[in-house]
Scaffold this motif. Structure first.
Motif, PDB file in Angstrom:
ATOM      1  N   THR A   1      -1.408   6.255   1.985  1.00  0.00           N
ATOM      2  CA  THR A   1       0.031   6.279   1.745  1.00  0.00           C
ATOM      3  C   THR A   1       0.528   4.981   1.134  1.00  0.00           C
ATOM      4  O   THR A   1      -0.021   3.900   1.377  1.00  0.00           O
ATOM      5  CB  THR A   1       0.793   6.549   3.061  1.00  0.00           C
TER       6      THR A   1
ATOM      7  N   ALA B   1       8.759   6.168   2.500  1.00  0.00           N
ATOM      8  CA  ALA B   1       9.227   7.423   3.092  1.00  0.00           C
ATOM      9  C   ALA B   1      10.197   7.106   4.216  1.00  0.00           C
ATOM     10  O   ALA B   1      10.188   5.993   4.758  1.00  0.00           O
ATOM     11  CB  ALA B   1       8.046   8.229   3.628  1.00  0.00           C
TER      12      ALA B   1
ATOM     13  N   PHE C   1       6.033  16.140   3.398  1.00  0.00           N
ATOM     14  CA  PHE C   1       6.042  15.831   4.825  1.00  0.00           C
ATOM     15  C   PHE C   1       5.727  17.039   5.701  1.00  0.00           C
ATOM     16  O   PHE C   1       4.840  16.992   6.563  1.00  0.00           O
ATOM     17  CB  PHE C   1       7.396  15.230   5.223  1.00  0.00           C
TER      18      PHE C   1
ATOM     19  N   LEU D   1       3.206  11.845   2.168  1.00  0.00           N
ATOM     20  CA  LEU D   1       4.487  11.841   2.886  1.00  0.00           C
ATOM     21  C   LEU D   1       5.594  12.500   2.070  1.00  0.00           C
ATOM     22  O   LEU D   1       6.625  12.877   2.624  1.00  0.00           O
ATOM     23  CB  LEU D   1       4.883  10.412   3.250  1.00  0.00           C
TER      24      LEU D   1
ATOM     25  N   ASN E   1       9.974  10.337   9.330  1.00  0.00           N
ATOM     26  CA  ASN E   1       8.838  11.141   8.863  1.00  0.00           C
ATOM     27  C   ASN E   1       7.506  10.433   9.135  1.00  0.00           C
ATOM     28  O   ASN E   1       6.543  11.051   9.582  1.00  0.00           O
ATOM     29  CB  ASN E   1       8.969  11.416   7.367  1.00  0.00           C
TER      30      ASN E   1
ATOM     31  N   ILE F   1       4.324  11.699  11.501  1.00  0.00           N
ATOM     32  CA  ILE F   1       2.970  11.755  10.947  1.00  0.00           C
ATOM     33  C   ILE F   1       2.009  10.905  11.771  1.00  0.00           C
ATOM     34  O   ILE F   1       0.843  11.269  11.990  1.00  0.00           O
ATOM     35  CB  ILE F   1       2.964  11.288   9.479  1.00  0.00           C
TER      36      ILE F   1
END
Length: 324
Positions: free
Chosen positions: A177, A181, A156, A153, A185, A189
């Motif tokens: 992850t 973040a 991004f 991330l 974002n 994702i």
């Protein structure tokens, strides 16, 4: 190109093409999602976990890796170093990560390949074409591609573009992850990610900050938001004796996961496989004296979390097929 400029950014644009700083592309992985997978490791991470197993991927800039076993002790690297970052110590070279300006001269002059640079700028198409070689294995095993790091991330734009391209090709996508973040974002994702492998390291924010450099509020809040609409999430907990293996912390962790509506959790027992990497990049490893949890401690942690209603697996494999 001077490596200081070359590695300055994790993601940039050249002729309209996204570039990502790739630390490694690992093929035939079976611990980072269902089936046989290709794992793309991106450089750059907002956390500074003291036990990090991929310290070469933490920084967005270049990182030199020295492998003493390959060194033939010609010491041409010392004279080639413009920043005097390389010196002799007990008949071995030592590279100072603080002094190094990543000019790349030592890499070019080392005849044995004992010094290499971590990080290669690649376009989305470059990476896509590389992982596409393993598509037959994805199809036969139910596998796909997992983005890792570092922290994907942090890159991004590149991660979003690559995941989108993989989804268009009907390749299963997963992302490892830490969840630290901006929510916007993470939301974008999520639209192109089939499976999240989401880390929870400690429930006390102050302790979390001590060991990782940041508090846990954003991480926990993002997990709760994500779980409200994305159902394929596996929470992963690195189990580290003396850091997060206390029964109360384990119970609180499990409760957060259950409250989020997530059913699967993986315990990843701490190990020292990353110790040599810290030495190879010239950085001090603060967890040198920490031990791996024994079998009894691992099983106890699993039982504490199962008692809260979770499906708990030990290691990086588990009930993926029930999720995807």
């Amino acid at each position: 190109m001077h490596l200081t400029v070359f590695y300055r950014l994790v993601v940039l644009m050249i002729d309209g093409k996204e570039l990502g700083n790739i630390s490694n592309i690992q093929r035939f992985s079976v611990h980072d999602g269902p089936g046989i997978r290709t794992v793309v490791f991106l450089k750059g991470c907002p956390l500074r976990c003291q036990w990090c197993q991929n310290p070469e991927a933490r920084t967005e800039k270049g990182c030199l890796i020295h492998v003493p076993a390959r060194c033939i002790r010609c010491f041409t690297c010392i004279s080639a170093c413009k920043a005097t970052a390389i010196k002799m110590q007990e008949n071995h070279i030592q590279i100072s990560a603080e002094k190094c300006i990543y000019c790349g001269e030592c890499v070019k002059t080392c005849p044995a390949g004992a010094i290499t640079a971590s990080g290669q700028m690649m376009t989305v198409s470059d990476v896509f074409n590389r992982v596409l070689r393993d598509e037959p294995f994805y199809k036969t095993s139910g596998g796909g591609v997992t983005l890792s790091g570092g922290e994907p991330l942090q890159s991004f734009s590149f991660s979003l573009a690559l995941l989108s391209k993989l989804k268009d090709a009907k390749i299963h996508t997963a992302i490892e992850t830490c969840g630290y973040a901006p929510w916007g974002n993470l939301l974008e994702i999520a639209k192109v990610t089939d499976l999240f492998l989401y880390d929870l390291k400690h429930m006390n924010s102050d302790t979390h900050k001590y060991y990782t450099g940041v508090g846990n509020e954003l991480i926990v809040n993002n997990l709760l938001k994500l779980a409200s609409f994305h159902k394929n999430i596996v929470v992963r907990v690195p189990l580290i004796p003396g850091v997060n293996d206390q029964e109360e912390n384990l119970r609180q962790t499990a409760k957060i996961v259950v409250d989020a509506g997530i059913h699967e959790l993986h315990i990843l027992p701490f190990h020292q496989f990353g110790r040599q990497k810290w030495k190879a990049i010239g950085e001090k490893y603060l967890f040198d004296n920490f031990s791996s949890p024994d079998t009894c401690s691992i099983n106890r942690a699993a039982e504490v979390m199962r008692a809260e209603g979770l499906n708990v697996s030990i290691g990086g494999s588990g009930l993926y097929n029930s999720l995807v």
